[in-house]
Design an enzyme around this catalytic site. Sequence first.
Site, mmCIF file in Angstrom:
data_model
loop_
_atom_site.group_PDB
_atom_site.id
_atom_site.type_symbol
_atom_site.label_atom_id
_atom_site.label_comp_id
_atom_site.label_asym_id
_atom_site.label_seq_id
_atom_site.Cartn_x
_atom_site.Cartn_y
_atom_site.Cartn_z
ATOM 1 N N ASP A 161 -7.052 -6.991 4.181
ATOM 2 C CA ASP A 161 -7.837 -6.766 2.950
ATOM 3 C C ASP A 161 -8.367 -7.317 2.442
ATOM 4 O O ASP A 161 -9.672 -7.591 2.902
ATOM 5 C CB ASP A 161 -6.835 -5.250 1.933
ATOM 6 C CG ASP A 161 -7.867 -5.072 1.562
ATOM 7 O OD1 ASP A 161 -9.356 -4.442 1.763
ATOM 8 O OD2 ASP A 161 -7.658 -4.679 -0.070
ATOM 9 N N ASP B 39 -2.742 -17.802 0.525
ATOM 10 C CA ASP B 39 -4.042 -18.504 -0.353
ATOM 11 C C ASP B 39 -4.538 -19.519 0.298
ATOM 12 O O ASP B 39 -5.911 -19.655 0.323
ATOM 13 C CB ASP B 39 -3.189 -19.121 -1.791
ATOM 14 C CG ASP B 39 -1.681 -20.123 -1.935
ATOM 15 O OD1 ASP B 39 -1.513 -19.754 -0.710
ATOM 16 O OD2 ASP B 39 -1.502 -20.372 -2.164
ATOM 17 N N LYS C 228 3.003 -15.083 2.080
ATOM 18 C CA LYS C 228 4.047 -16.000 1.192
ATOM 19 C C LYS C 228 6.053 -15.900 1.031
ATOM 20 O O LYS C 228 5.439 -15.924 -0.320
ATOM 21 C CB LYS C 228 2.906 -15.261 -0.405
ATOM 22 C CG LYS C 228 1.784 -15.331 -0.548
ATOM 23 C CD LYS C 228 1.154 -16.744 -1.282
ATOM 24 C CE LYS C 228 1.042 -16.573 -2.808
ATOM 25 N NZ LYS C 228 0.696 -18.134 -2.790
ATOM 26 N N ASP D 186 -12.357 -9.194 3.699
ATOM 27 C CA ASP D 186 -13.945 -9.185 3.416
ATOM 28 C C ASP D 186 -13.883 -10.888 3.537
ATOM 29 O O ASP D 186 -15.753 -11.289 3.806
ATOM 30 C CB ASP D 186 -13.101 -8.794 2.293
ATOM 31 C CG ASP D 186 -13.353 -7.686 1.950
ATOM 32 O OD1 ASP D 186 -12.973 -6.740 2.971
ATOM 33 O OD2 ASP D 186 -13.824 -7.131 0.547
ATOM 34 N N TYR E 86 0.885 -1.352 0.232
ATOM 35 C CA TYR E 86 -0.048 -0.129 -0.247
ATOM 36 C C TYR E 86 0.930 1.806 -0.045
ATOM 37 O O TYR E 86 0.333 2.379 -0.335
ATOM 38 C CB TYR E 86 -0.544 0.316 1.310
ATOM 39 C CG TYR E 86 -2.412 -0.362 1.422
ATOM 40 C CD1 TYR E 86 -2.575 -1.920 0.946
ATOM 41 C CD2 TYR E 86 -3.518 0.020 1.534
ATOM 42 C CE1 TYR E 86 -3.084 -2.501 0.938
ATOM 43 C CE2 TYR E 86 -4.507 -0.888 1.043
ATOM 44 C CZ TYR E 86 -4.821 -1.579 1.018
ATOM 45 O OH TYR E 86 -6.017 -2.214 0.938
HETATM 46 C C1 IPM Z 1 -10.144 -1.431 3.759
HETATM 47 C C2 IPM Z 1 -10.589 -0.574 2.333
HETATM 48 C C3 IPM Z 1 -9.769 -0.052 2.468
HETATM 49 C C4 IPM Z 1 -8.469 -0.318 1.729
HETATM 50 C C5 IPM Z 1 -9.718 0.943 0.959
HETATM 51 C C6 IPM Z 1 -10.813 1.999 1.012
HETATM 52 C C7 IPM Z 1 -8.751 2.055 0.227
HETATM 53 O O1 IPM Z 1 -10.608 -1.824 1.635
HETATM 54 O O2 IPM Z 1 -10.428 -0.828 4.837
HETATM 55 O O3 IPM Z 1 -10.314 -2.893 3.744
HETATM 56 O O4 IPM Z 1 -7.824 -1.009 0.869
HETATM 57 O O5 IPM Z 1 -7.534 -0.753 2.887
HETATM 58 MG MG MG Z 2 -10.706 -3.818 2.284
#
Ligand code: IPM
Ligand code: MG
Length: 370
Positions: free
Chosen positions: A249, A225, A192, A253, A141
Amino acid sequence: MTARHLLLLAGDGIGAETMAQVERVLTVLRNAGLDTTWDSAPLGGASLDLHGTPLTAETLARAKQADAVLLGAVGGPKWENLDFALRPEQALLTLRKELGLFANLRPAICFPALAESSSLRSELISGLDLLIVRELTGGVYFGEPRGIETLASGERRGVNTQTYTTSEILRVAEIAFTLAAERSGKLVSVEKSNVMESGVLWREEVTALHQKNWQTLSLSHMYADNCAMQLVRAPKQFDVILTDNLFGDLLSDVAAMLTGSLGMLPSASLGDRRPDGLRPALYEPVHGSAPDIAGKSLANPCASLLSLAMALRWSFARPDLAEALESAVEETLAQGFRTPDLMTTTRESNNHLRQASTTEMTDKILDNLG
Ligand code: IPM
Ligand code: MG
């Protein structure tokens, strides 16, 4: 102790609606004795429209002065095609970097009443309670060099760089071990290292720290993975997962969706202790700005309210109020109240549920807060 100050950054999309619910709950808690003050500022697209930048110097300065920041969500189609520097997401990345918020805590808890909302069979996820500790200010990032260049051949080349230093790995790993010690004592570190040198270093440093300070805990390592696969195969094998910025990230999710809805999940991003012992902190729901449902009172306020609960625990030294708020959310779900994102797909299983708007859901939560 002097009153703690909270900066509210509602941001874009559903952020305004969910933040309004946070303010309602804050007002109730303050009337019940919580020693806190708060104010707010625009962020992301809202700030860009007003001030020409997604994060003004003034808002950044106020975020640094506050004891904690609570964020709604940033981004939306209106600002999607801008340069990176002007995009709403940049406000979030700059806040993380400037406040030194290197440890991102993303709990994924399946509330019993929501086991049916998960895309997995309920026996796989009922009782799920895991915590992802994501490194937040390093890795790909922020790594340099980055950019898009045009080669002599005329072809273009996009570059991002994954980098980690020993200290960047150790400080977040220390937090992950500390949290694991308070839970089941089980930490899985994810990278990884079969492909990436930064992953090799990550594994070596985490192993060395385990040897040095945390031998009583169980540490294991997993490739990212495989971890993604294991999360959807048998998520209850995990307690605390430590991982880097990009893998965190993605994996957070995945973990979020296991619990039934992205609309339920809070997060805390923490930095190094200040002289007064408090860590700089930013709390935010994991869900985004959901522009498609913004302004319609359809948004689920739970992730924002649970983020407030995390703030009460980490920044306000009020674990009692954090627990009360978490229980009020749980109770509201158990009573069958659901924002639309939490309605299940089969009509029969929806029979005993009562659809609630953003404000109605908060009404019930406040009722249950007593
Ligand atoms: C998160 C989001 C952010 C990230 C974006 C909005 C920049 O997806 O906080 O997970 O990628 O960190
Ligand atoms: Mg995210």
